[in-house]
Design a protein around this motif. Structure first.
Motif, mmCIF file in Angstrom:
data_model
loop_
_atom_site.group_PDB
_atom_site.id
_atom_site.type_symbol
_atom_site.label_atom_id
_atom_site.label_comp_id
_atom_site.label_asym_id
_atom_site.label_seq_id
_atom_site.Cartn_x
_atom_site.Cartn_y
_atom_site.Cartn_z
ATOM 1 N N ALA C 153 0.833 -1.201 0.000
ATOM 2 C CA ALA C 153 0.000 0.000 0.000
ATOM 3 C C ALA C 153 0.868 1.253 0.000
ATOM 4 O O ALA C 153 0.570 2.226 -0.700
ATOM 5 N N ALA C 154 1.969 1.220 0.770
ATOM 6 C CA ALA C 154 2.864 2.383 0.812
ATOM 7 C C ALA C 154 3.544 2.578 -0.537
ATOM 8 O O ALA C 154 3.670 3.704 -1.023
ATOM 9 N N ALA C 155 3.958 1.476 -1.153
ATOM 10 C CA ALA C 155 4.628 1.588 -2.444
ATOM 11 C C ALA C 155 3.677 2.135 -3.495
ATOM 12 O O ALA C 155 4.089 2.831 -4.422
ATOM 13 N N LEU C 156 2.387 1.833 -3.339
ATOM 14 C CA LEU C 156 1.405 2.269 -4.332
ATOM 15 C C LEU C 156 0.793 3.622 -3.994
ATOM 16 O O LEU C 156 0.026 4.164 -4.778
ATOM 17 N N ALA C 157 1.125 4.168 -2.824
ATOM 18 C CA ALA C 157 0.441 5.368 -2.340
ATOM 19 C C ALA C 157 0.636 6.553 -3.277
ATOM 20 O O ALA C 157 -0.218 7.425 -3.369
ATOM 21 N N GLY C 158 1.752 6.598 -3.975
ATOM 22 C CA GLY C 158 1.980 7.704 -4.909
ATOM 23 C C GLY C 158 1.423 7.413 -6.292
ATOM 24 O O GLY C 158 1.731 8.130 -7.238
ATOM 25 N N ASP C 159 0.627 6.360 -6.415
ATOM 26 C CA ASP C 159 0.027 5.926 -7.680
ATOM 27 C C ASP C 159 1.034 5.822 -8.816
ATOM 28 O O ASP C 159 0.911 6.485 -9.845
ATOM 29 N N PRO C 160 2.049 4.955 -8.658
ATOM 30 C CA PRO C 160 3.060 4.812 -9.701
ATOM 31 C C PRO C 160 2.494 4.061 -10.915
ATOM 32 O O PRO C 160 1.531 3.300 -10.789
ATOM 33 N N GLU C 161 3.119 4.310 -12.061
ATOM 34 C CA GLU C 161 2.715 3.587 -13.266
ATOM 35 C C GLU C 161 3.401 2.227 -13.322
ATOM 36 O O GLU C 161 2.939 1.307 -13.978
ATOM 37 N N LEU C 162 4.554 2.172 -12.635
ATOM 38 C CA LEU C 162 5.345 0.948 -12.697
ATOM 39 C C LEU C 162 5.767 0.542 -11.281
ATOM 40 O O LEU C 162 6.244 1.373 -10.511
ATOM 41 N N LEU C 163 5.554 -0.727 -10.966
ATOM 42 C CA LEU C 163 6.003 -1.227 -9.667
ATOM 43 C C LEU C 163 7.072 -2.280 -9.890
ATOM 44 O O LEU C 163 6.874 -3.230 -10.667
ATOM 45 N N ILE C 164 8.209 -2.090 -9.226
ATOM 46 C CA ILE C 164 9.235 -3.115 -9.272
ATOM 47 C C ILE C 164 9.130 -3.912 -7.990
ATOM 48 O O ILE C 164 9.270 -3.364 -6.899
ATOM 49 N N ALA C 165 8.827 -5.187 -8.120
ATOM 50 C CA ALA C 165 8.647 -6.018 -6.932
ATOM 51 C C ALA C 165 9.818 -6.995 -6.860
ATOM 52 O O ALA C 165 9.921 -7.912 -7.662
ATOM 53 N N ASP C 166 10.710 -6.763 -5.895
ATOM 54 C CA ASP C 166 11.927 -7.565 -5.792
ATOM 55 C C ASP C 166 11.721 -8.692 -4.786
ATOM 56 O O ASP C 166 11.782 -8.472 -3.578
ATOM 57 N N GLU C 167 11.464 -9.884 -5.260
ATOM 58 C CA GLU C 167 11.225 -11.058 -4.406
ATOM 59 C C GLU C 167 10.204 -10.742 -3.312
ATOM 60 O O GLU C 167 10.472 -10.954 -2.130
ATOM 61 N N PRO C 168 9.034 -10.250 -3.667
ATOM 62 C CA PRO C 168 8.123 -9.741 -2.629
ATOM 63 C C PRO C 168 7.534 -10.841 -1.751
ATOM 64 O O PRO C 168 6.949 -10.534 -0.720
ATOM 65 N N THR C 169 7.661 -12.102 -2.132
ATOM 66 C CA THR C 169 7.003 -13.140 -1.332
ATOM 67 C C THR C 169 7.982 -14.176 -0.805
ATOM 68 O O THR C 169 7.579 -15.124 -0.139
ATOM 69 N N THR C 170 9.266 -13.990 -1.076
ATOM 70 C CA THR C 170 10.246 -15.018 -0.739
ATOM 71 C C THR C 170 10.319 -15.284 0.759
ATOM 72 O O THR C 170 10.541 -16.404 1.189
ATOM 73 N N ALA C 171 10.129 -14.218 1.560
ATOM 74 C CA ALA C 171 10.287 -14.385 3.001
ATOM 75 C C ALA C 171 8.993 -14.845 3.665
ATOM 76 O O ALA C 171 8.926 -14.949 4.880
ATOM 77 N N LEU C 172 7.968 -15.114 2.872
ATOM 78 C CA LEU C 172 6.665 -15.427 3.463
ATOM 79 C C LEU C 172 6.353 -16.915 3.375
ATOM 80 O O LEU C 172 6.918 -17.648 2.572
ATOM 81 N N ASP C 173 5.384 -17.339 4.188
ATOM 82 C CA ASP C 173 4.922 -18.712 4.141
ATOM 83 C C ASP C 173 4.157 -18.984 2.856
ATOM 84 O O ASP C 173 3.607 -18.068 2.240
ATOM 85 N N ALA C 174 4.075 -20.278 2.494
ATOM 86 C CA ALA C 174 3.466 -20.662 1.225
ATOM 87 C C ALA C 174 2.070 -20.072 1.035
ATOM 88 O O ALA C 174 1.790 -19.468 -0.005
ATOM 89 N N THR C 175 1.220 -20.216 2.052
ATOM 90 C CA THR C 175 -0.150 -19.744 1.860
ATOM 91 C C THR C 175 -0.209 -18.233 1.764
ATOM 92 O O THR C 175 -0.940 -17.670 0.942
ATOM 93 N N THR C 176 0.614 -17.550 2.587
ATOM 94 C CA THR C 176 0.661 -16.090 2.539
ATOM 95 C C THR C 176 1.223 -15.635 1.192
ATOM 96 O O THR C 176 0.733 -14.692 0.584
ATOM 97 N N GLN C 177 2.257 -16.333 0.749
ATOM 98 C CA GLN C 177 2.880 -16.043 -0.533
ATOM 99 C C GLN C 177 1.836 -16.052 -1.643
ATOM 100 O O GLN C 177 1.769 -15.150 -2.468
ATOM 101 N N HIS C 178 1.017 -17.080 -1.595
ATOM 102 C CA HIS C 178 -0.032 -17.237 -2.580
ATOM 103 C C HIS C 178 -0.974 -16.038 -2.555
ATOM 104 O O HIS C 178 -1.305 -15.462 -3.589
ATOM 105 N N GLU C 179 -1.366 -15.628 -1.338
ATOM 106 C CA GLU C 179 -2.285 -14.494 -1.204
ATOM 107 C C GLU C 179 -1.687 -13.206 -1.744
ATOM 108 O O GLU C 179 -2.347 -12.446 -2.444
ATOM 109 N N ILE C 180 -0.408 -12.980 -1.381
ATOM 110 C CA ILE C 180 0.223 -11.725 -1.791
ATOM 111 C C ILE C 180 0.384 -11.683 -3.312
ATOM 112 O O ILE C 180 0.152 -10.647 -3.948
#
Lengths: 315, 286, 572
Positions: C153-180
């Motif tokens: 939400a913070a990354a999107l707060a400035g309404d960017p046109e492009l989001l770079i997501a660097d391993e955004p789910t690697t540190a999360l559990d499988a089910t959470t990873q899936h949700e994110i």
């Protein structure tokens, strides 16, 4: 709240231990207590008996401790065995010099330490950083009394820029008289602040949350105030207690080296003269200052760090 | 535990950058300390005069061909006293360091590895000792009770140990959770072997650097005590005592106090520098 | 184009790290950048937002929304772009948020203009947080998944046109990873925004990205639509990765990793970066650097060969796993362990037969590591019973000296983190020799023999852990555990920190050891595909309780418990 209660408890305990230590000092000092209390005056068996009665020396030790502590809590530390003056008035008379010196040194410490530490971190690895890091290392190592002598010789004797001994009368004179001592006292402390500030700032730069903040395009003032200052304040605060201890003991040496009639000088003289009531009062006072300042630091922690406030970290 | 893949981006590279050959300052620091150690061992033989020999008729004098660093108010040769003073100025801090190091390493490893009640009790004591305004208590204790340098050294070691215990303990606690330490426990190795063979080498950089810092602190504290006239008997050739005894001679022969002050400063600085650099190199090598 | 990278080269003091990378992201596109650790994918991402770490320099061209940011652009220009044109979401939700600021403050400070309470609540709702009070919470009061939502939400707060997501789910559990991931895909579609997703997880990339670039040793080896890459890779490296990927659907006969390790980009500047590890390598591959060439269907490859590599492993029949003798070796009965008010194990019972491999599956906080540590004697349970080869080992202190020595020979462990699994102060040989002293004299093996057992040259005995790769360290750790010839080997996520190509090697090694030495294993993992490859039976642990156990095939193909179903569904 549990955090604060724990800290308060520790503070009271510490003061208790200190008071006990300084009280036991009298009993443990070599020679009979009445001789110590008589000081240098000639004595007869009658005067000694009078002293024993006056100081309740024949009462059991715990009663004597309690009555001494009771007096201390009311600001009555007895009379100096050397000058026969009330200890409290001797201390109040000497306090301004030490307080002035400590404040002056504190201003120098913060005013010099924080900007230099930040500058070193921002120019990491560069010449400025190397220079500042090296200087702080030297300043950290130099004992305050040695530095005092070197400063005295260089700036007061050879160059004649500053007065050599004494505390001065008018405000301007005071500042002139206190400058060299304050520098001698502040050098080591500023070095601690520089190193801590540099490390904290470098640590901050390596933090993901700072990168994330920059990646969101936050303005510079925002990054500086909300991130840099607030987050580096904590690690720098942690050395506050250390600084204070250094300040207290440093003042002892510096006052002696510069011949300033402050509390440090008073303590050293009192120790040399075995003027026990004065020593006891000063130890307790020093301990109280340390305890109070550490409590203040804890309170600041509480205000700045939500993790402490919500008891998430047991510190 | 969930997998966190990817390696820290630059840790290795930055470390490699820093691992250069020993710098100029490191070499100078080591050389200075070595010279001082030599003076501590053989200073009394090199000294041109007997450090205790008085020449009251001469009194305090500025440097001359006969007395390179001048004389003090009793006409004693300052240079000889500085050389002879190296011994007490350096030897006692070394003893303080050895005691501190031995106590803090053993107790810190024990508390950090064993945890439980051993740790709890030790930490209570450590917290209390750290919170005391140590030097103040030391000055008062040694000053009022007397007992000389031996007690001062012992008291200093007791004063320095708690801080180092804390450091060793927290490092030990961190190391003991690492997989290699758990593997050693799983193999059923003796606790002493795990502590000293496995954990200790990995916290050694900090212990070594800590030892040098203890040395500096000991040097500063002991010469400081001498400066206050506490510990060593008056008249002993010792840097701190010389500063104290000669500081009123700043107009007659400033060198009598400036040189010992400079010597204490140089020794402390050199040891600090060496400790700092040594720590960086040792922790990089690990 | 929102992002156009051309000939991007990143160099540090140790030489080139990223070498001539080109890729684009268009509006409304989800682009993927895949690679193993050290491939330079994260640095490419950092460069694209102008946040390279100090000491690294970028050259070439990066255009964000048409603005060139390499070389000419100052910090002012970049700050204008960041947040509004391009934003970054990072890997670790535990370090990405300022611990001293609330969730709401992170969002509000990024929004252009004044942020009202309602607006912050709306932003939170967009990332699936319907409780507006979350805005007032501090990061330490939120779970990993929640933190990652707040960070998004913070990354999107400035309404960017492009989001770079660097391993955004690697540190999360499988089910959470899936949700994110689902959330990321939804937000991307809703906003019509461009996303550059950087990941090491091939399955994730192929499943949700429109186009995928495969990076290796600082350069892009292959580019194309995710689905066609997954079915018919055009570069031997991609094929190798896919072959190494364990399948969750069936047990593979052989797990094939890629031999060797990734070279530094600077070393392979003028040849095919993959040549040294490639089966198809010819002199042409080493003569010059193969350029990315088009092969139709919007696909590009940097392989000089015209024939596509084949994905053979998928066709091979199902492999078999040792089932053991049926004699119970480890019996855990109603085990309970509490830490304060938190219950790590709430009455766990399971059995491992001699020679059998049992998988223990669960997310962080499931208690799987506590269970392992209890069996190893590193933790003393509060209640229940652990029996090993007929000996009650619940309380290690209650055992005699001889019994304790016997237990240490019965059970050993391989731990997760290869960077700490070996003592950095000891040589490999010293570590193994020390372990061997604990074995029965008759079973004692020399360090060289132990190394050979795990497929390493005996000469490695003189090396220190620093000189070994992650996979090699895990092999040494396995050798150390085997030095006492244990009947039971506990493997606590031994391959979780390894790259896919290395993971396959280590898994294959463990499988082989199970077969040849008859060592029983309790294999702890969060990865269902891994468990499929190694365990005959599987136990599923959830919040300190066993929710399901049985044949691995049954548990994975026909999960009975709701939680197991969610786990299976979370596989990309």
């Amino acid at each position: 709240m549990a955090f604060l209660a724990r800290r308060l408890g520790a503070a009271v305990l510490l003061l208790g231990v200190l008071s006990l230590l300084s009280f036991v000092l009298l009993a443990a000092a070599p020679g009979k207590p009445e001789n110590l209390l008589l000081g240098p005056r000639p004595s007869t068996p009658e005067t000694r008996a009078a002293i024993r009665a006056q100081f309740h020396l024949d009462d059991p030790i715990h009663e004597r401790y309690l009555s001494w502590l009771g007096g201390a809590l009311h600001g009555d530390f007895g009379t100096s065995v050397y000058t026969r003056e009330p200890v409290t008035s001797i201390i109040t008379e000497r306090l301004p010099v030490t307080a002035g010196l400590a404040t002056y040194a504190l201003i120098l410490t913060i005013g010099v330490g924080i900007p230099l530490g930040l500058a070193a971190a921002m120019r990491r690895g560069g010449r400025l950083d190397q220079g500042i890091t090296l200087t702080s290392l030297v300043a950290l190592a130099v004992p305050p009394f040695a530095l005092s002598i070197l400063l005295l010789y260089g700036f007061a004797v050879t160059l004649g820029w500053f007065p050599v001994f004494g505390a001065g009368e008018t405000a301007a004179e005071r500042i002139a008289h206190l400058t060299l001592p304050a520098v001698a006292l502040a050098a080591g402390e500023a070095a601690v602040v520089v190193r801590q500030m540099r490390a904290a700032a470098l640590d901050l730069v390596g933090q993901d949350y700072l990168t994330f903040a920059r990646a969101r395009g936050l303005s510079l003032p925002r990054v500086w105030i909300s991130y840099a200052l607030r987050n580096t304040a904590l690690p720098v605060l942690t050395v506050g207690g250390l600084l204070l201890a250094a300040n207290l003991t440093g003042a002892l040496f510096v006052e002696r080296a510069f011949g300033l009639p402050g509390l440090g000088e008073l303590l050293v003289t009192a120790v040399a003269r075995k003027d026990i009531p004065v020593v006891q009062a000063l130890v307790l006072l020093g301990g109280a200052v340390v305890v109070v300042v550490n409590l203040l630091i804890d309170l600041t922690y509480l205000a700045v760090d939500p993790r402490v406030r919500h008891g998430a970290v047991a510190s | 535990m969930t997998a966190v893949s990817g390696t820290p981006l630059f840790g290795g590279r930055v470390a490699r950058l820093r691992r250069t050959r020993p710098g100029f300052l490191t070499v100078v620091s080591a050389a200075v300390l070595a010279l001082m150690a030599l003076a501590a061992i053989g200073g009394t033989w090199i000294a041109p005069y007997d450090p205790a020999a008085q020449d009251v008729a001469l009194g305090a004098s500025m440097p001359s061909w006969a007395h390179w660093a001048g004389t003090d108010d009793l006409g004693r040769d300052v240079l000889s006293r500085c050389l002879a003073g190296a011994r007490s100025a350096l030897l006692w801090p070394v003893i303080v360091t050895l005691c501190t190091c031995a106590m803090s390493t053993t107790l810190g490893l024990l508390a950090g590895y064993r945890r439980g009640w051993v740790d709890a009790i030790m930490m209570r004591v450590v917290d209390l000792l750290i919170a005391l305004p140590g030097m103040l208590v030391l000055i008062v204790l040694v000053g009022v009770l007397g007992g000389g340098i031996g007690w001062a050294v012992l008291a200093l070691a007791v004063l320095f140990t708690p801080g180092d215990i804390r450091v060793v303990r927290s490092l030990t606690m961190a190391q003991r959770e690492l997989a290699y330490a758990e593997a050693a426990r799983t193999l059923g190795l003796r606790p002493t072997r795990i502590m000293f063979r496995h954990l200790l080498p990995n916290i050694a950089p900090t212990v070594v650097a800590g030892a040098l810092l203890s040395f500096v602190a000991g040097l500063v504290a002991l010469s400081g005590l001498s400066f206050l006239g506490i510990g060593l008997p008056a008249g002993t050739p010792d840097w701190g005592l010389m500063i104290e005894e000669n500081r009123t001679l700043l107009d007659l022969n400033p060198w009598a106090s400036v040189i010992p002050a400079a010597l204490v400063t140089i020794a402390a600085t050199a040891a600090t520098l060496l400790g700092d650099r040594l720590f960086e190199r040792l922790s990089d090598a690990a | 184009m929102l992002l156009e990278i051309n000939g991007l080269t990143i160099a540090g003091p140790a030489g080139t790290i990223v070498d001539g990378v080109g890729l684009t992201v268009a509006a409304g596109e989800m682009a993927g950048l895949v690679g193993e650790s050290g491939s330079g994918k994260s640095l490419t991402a950092r460069a694209a937002i102008g946040l390279l770490p100090k000491g690294l320099r970028a050259s070439g061209s990066i255009r964000v929304g048409g603005v060139e940011i390499v070389g000419t652009a100052g910090e002012r220009v970049l700050r204008g772009l960041r947040g509004r044109r391009v934003s970054l979401l990072m890997q670790d939700p535990f370090s990405m948020l300022n611990p001293l600021r609330t969730a709401g403050a992170h969002i509000a400070e990024t929004m252009p203009g004044r942020a009202t309470r309602e607006e912050v609540a709306r932003r939170l709702a967009e990332v699936g947080i319907d409780d507006p009070s979350v805005a007032g919470r501090y990061p330490f009061q939120l779970s990993g998944g929640m933190r990652q939502r707040v960070a998004l939400a913070a990354a999107l707060a400035g309404d960017p046109e492009l989001l770079i997501a660097d391993e955004p789910t690697t540190a999360l559990d499988a089910t959470t990873q899936h949700e994110i991931l689902a959330l990321l895909a939804r937000v991307q579609a809703d906003r019509g925004m461009g996303v550059l997703l950087i990941t090491h997880d091939l399955r994730v990339a192929f499943a949700i990205c429109d186009r995928v670039s495969v990076m290796y040793a600082g350069r892009v080896l292959e580019q194309g639509p995710g689905t066609s890459l997954a079915q018919a890779p055009a570069h031997p490296y991609t094929a190798g990765l896919l072959r190494a990927l364990p399948s969750v659907e069936y047990t593979l006969e052989h797990l094939t990793g890629i031999p060797g390790s990734v070279p530094p980009a600077a070393q392979v500047a003028s040849e095919c970066a993959f040549a040294a590890r490639c089966d198809h390598a010819t002199t042409r591959c080493r003569a010059s650097r193969p350029p990315l060439r088009e092969i139709g269907d919007g696909r590009l490859t940097a392989c000089v060969h015209d024939t596509l590599p084949r994905l053979t492993a998928r066709d091979v029949a199902t492999g078999t796993l040792p089932t053991g003798s049926g004699e119970p070796l480890l019996v855990v009965d109603d085990l309970v362990k509490r830490y304060g008010t938190h219950t790590a194990l709430g009455g766990v019972s399971l059995q491992v037969a001699a020679g059998e491999t049992v998988g223990l599956v669960g997310e962080s906080g499931s208690g799987k590591t506590t269970l392992a540590r209890s069996v190893l004697g590193l933790v003393t349970p509060d209640q229940g019973r652990i029996e090993l080869d007929g000996l009650d080992i619940t309380r290690r202190r209650a055992l005699t000296r001889q019994e304790r020595a016997r237990v240490h020979r019965l059970v050993q462990c391989v731990f997760q983190d290869p960077s700490t699994s070996l003592n950095p102060a000891m040589t490999v040989g010293a570590t193994l020799a020390e372990a061997a002293t604990r074995a029965e004299p008759a079973d004692r093996l020399a360090p060289g023999d132990l190394l050979e057992l795990v497929g390493l040259p005996p000469g490695y005995a003189t090396r220190r852990p620093k000189g070994l790769s992650g996979g090699q360290r895990q092999r040494v750790a396995i050798a150390r555990a085997l030095a006492v010839r244990p009947s039971l080997l506990i493997c606590d996520e031994p391959v979780a920190s390894l790259d896919v190509s290395v993971q396959a090697h280590v898994l294959e090694l463990l499988r082989g050891l199970g077969r040849e030495l008859g060592t029983a294993m309790l294999f702890i993992t969060h990865d269902l595909a891994v468990v499929r490859q190694i365990a005959v039976r599987t136990v599923v642990l959830f919040k300190g309780r066993v929710v399901e156990q049985g044949d691995t095939a049954t548990v994975l193909d026909a999960p009975a418990h709701d939680y197991t179903r969610r786990l299976v569904a979370a596989i990309p």
